[in-house]
Design an enzyme around this catalytic site. Structure first.
Site, PDB file in Angstrom:
ATOM      1  N   ASP A  13       0.837  -1.209   0.000  1.00  0.00           N
ATOM      2  CA  ASP A  13       0.000   0.000   0.000  1.00  0.00           C
ATOM      3  C   ASP A  13       0.871   1.258   0.000  1.00  0.00           C
ATOM      4  O   ASP A  13       1.973   1.261   0.549  1.00  0.00           O
ATOM      5  CB  ASP A  13      -0.894  -0.029   1.252  1.00  0.00           C
ATOM      6  CG  ASP A  13      -2.056   0.944   1.142  1.00  0.00           C
ATOM      7  OD1 ASP A  13      -2.275   1.499   0.051  1.00  0.00           O
ATOM      8  OD2 ASP A  13      -2.755   1.151   2.152  1.00  0.00           O
ATOM      9  N   ASN A  61     -10.476  -2.818  -6.390  1.00  0.00           N
ATOM     10  CA  ASN A  61      -9.653  -1.931  -7.221  1.00  0.00           C
ATOM     11  C   ASN A  61     -10.234  -1.695  -8.622  1.00  0.00           C
ATOM     12  O   ASN A  61      -9.870  -0.735  -9.303  1.00  0.00           O
ATOM     13  CB  ASN A  61      -8.210  -2.465  -7.352  1.00  0.00           C
ATOM     14  CG  ASN A  61      -7.383  -2.288  -6.100  1.00  0.00           C
ATOM     15  OD1 ASN A  61      -6.440  -3.043  -5.847  1.00  0.00           O
ATOM     16  ND2 ASN A  61      -7.706  -1.288  -5.276  1.00  0.00           N
TER      17      ASN A  61
END
Ligand code: FPP
Length: 244
Positions: A13, A61
Site C-alpha cells: 500500500d 480496485n
C-alpha cells in the site's frame, strides 16, 4: 517454535501517496511499486522463505478510474513477461488467486503461461492475489460445500476446518505466518480472511515504493521476537518447545 515465517503475505500500500507527495502522477508510484516487487521477491527467495503472497489488485480496485486500472494491468503484463525468465532462473513457482476471468485477455494469457511454465519450480512459491477478495473466496467455498451436501457426498455435521480450507483457492498452501502492510494503514482490506487467523501482523509506515530489503529484515526481526501462542498459555508453549 520456529522464529522464521514459512509464508509472508504483503498488502502493498501507498503507491499513490508516494507519487502524490512528490507531485507525480499516481501511475509513477505504481511503476516504482513494481520495482519494489522485484526486489522483495528476490529478497524473500534469498531468505529461503518458501511462500510469498502479494496483494497486487483487489476486487475493489476495479472501481478505480479506468486510466489507473488500465495502467495497473499494463504494468502487470509487463512485469509478468519480463520476470518469467527470472522466475525460471531462480526456481520460483508462480500461482494466482482471485477472479482472473476479469483480467484483460492479453494479461490473462501471459499470466497463465507463466503459471504453467513455472509449475515445476520448487525453491519459492510466489502467489499473486489478482482481482482478489477474501469474502468472495469464502462465499465460493461455502457454495462448493453446499453442492457436496446437496449431492449427499458430505454431511453438514461432518464439515470441519480442513474441508473448508480445501475449498479455498489457497488449498495446499500453508497459512501466512506474517502479514505485512505498508504505508501506515492498519486494515486487512478483505485479504486472506480465513488464512490469516493466526498470522502475526506487522504494519510499516513506509510507502510500498520505498519498502526495501532492510525493512523486510526489520519485519523478520520483529516476527522472531514475537511469541506465537495459537491460543495456548506461555507454559504450554514452553512444554511443547521442550518436546520438539
Ligand atoms: C496500493 O497503492 C497498491 C495497489 C492498489 C496495487 C499494487 C500494485 C503494484 C505494486 C504494482 C503491480 C503489481 C505487480 C505484482 C506487478 P495505492 O494506489 O492504494 O496507494 P494509496 O493508498 O497511497 O493511494
Amino acid at each position: 517454535m520456529t522464529t522464521r515465517p514459512r509464508h509472508i503475505a504483503i498488502i502493498m500500500d501507498g503507491n499513490g501517496r508516494w507519487a502524490e507527495s512528490r507531485h507525480l502522477p499516481r501511475i509513477l508510484g505504481h511503476r516504482r511499486g513494481v520495482e519494489t516487487v522485484r526486489k522483495i521477491v528476490t529478497a524473500v527467495r534469498n531468505e529461503e522463505i518458501p511462500y510469498l503472497t502479494l496483494y497486487a489488485f483487489s476486487s475493489e480496485n476495479w472501481q478505480r478510474p479506468d486510466e489507473e486500472v488500465g495502467a495497473l494491468m499494463g504494468l502487470l503484463g509487463h512485469y509478468l513477461s519480463h520476470e518469467l525468465k527470472t522466475m525460471l532462473q531462480e526456481d520460483i513457482c508462480l500461482q494466482v488467486i482471485g477472479d482472473t476471468s476479469r483480467l484483460p485477455e492479453n494479461v490473462r494469457a501471459i499470466l497463465l503461461d507463466a503459471v504453467q511454465k513455472t509449475a515445476g519450480n520448487r525453491t519459492m512459491t510466489l502467489i499473486l492475489a489478482l482481482s482478489y477478495g477474501g469474502r468472495a473466496e469464502l462465499v465460493q467455498a461455502a457454495r462448493q460445500l453446499a453442492v457436496k451436501v446437496a449431492a449427499g457426498e458430505l454431511s453438514p455435521d461432518a464439515i470441519d476446518h480442513a474441508d473448508f480450507a480445501d475449498c479455498l483457492e489457497t488449498q495446499g498452501i500453508p497459512d501466512p505466518d506474517l502479514l505485512i502492510r505498508t504505508s501506515g494503514e492498519m486494515r486487512i482490506s478483505n485479504f486472506l480472511l480465513w488464512q490469516i487467523a493466526y498470522a502475526e501482523l506487522y504494519f510499516s509506515e513506509t510507502y510500498w515504493p520505498d519498502f526495501d530489503e532492510t525493512q523486510l529484515q526489520a519485519a523478520l526481526a520483529e516476527y522472531a521476537r514475537r511469541q506465537r501462542r495459537f491460543g495456548l498459555t506461555g507454559a504450554q508453549l514452553r512444554r511443547e518447545d521442550s518436546h520438539s
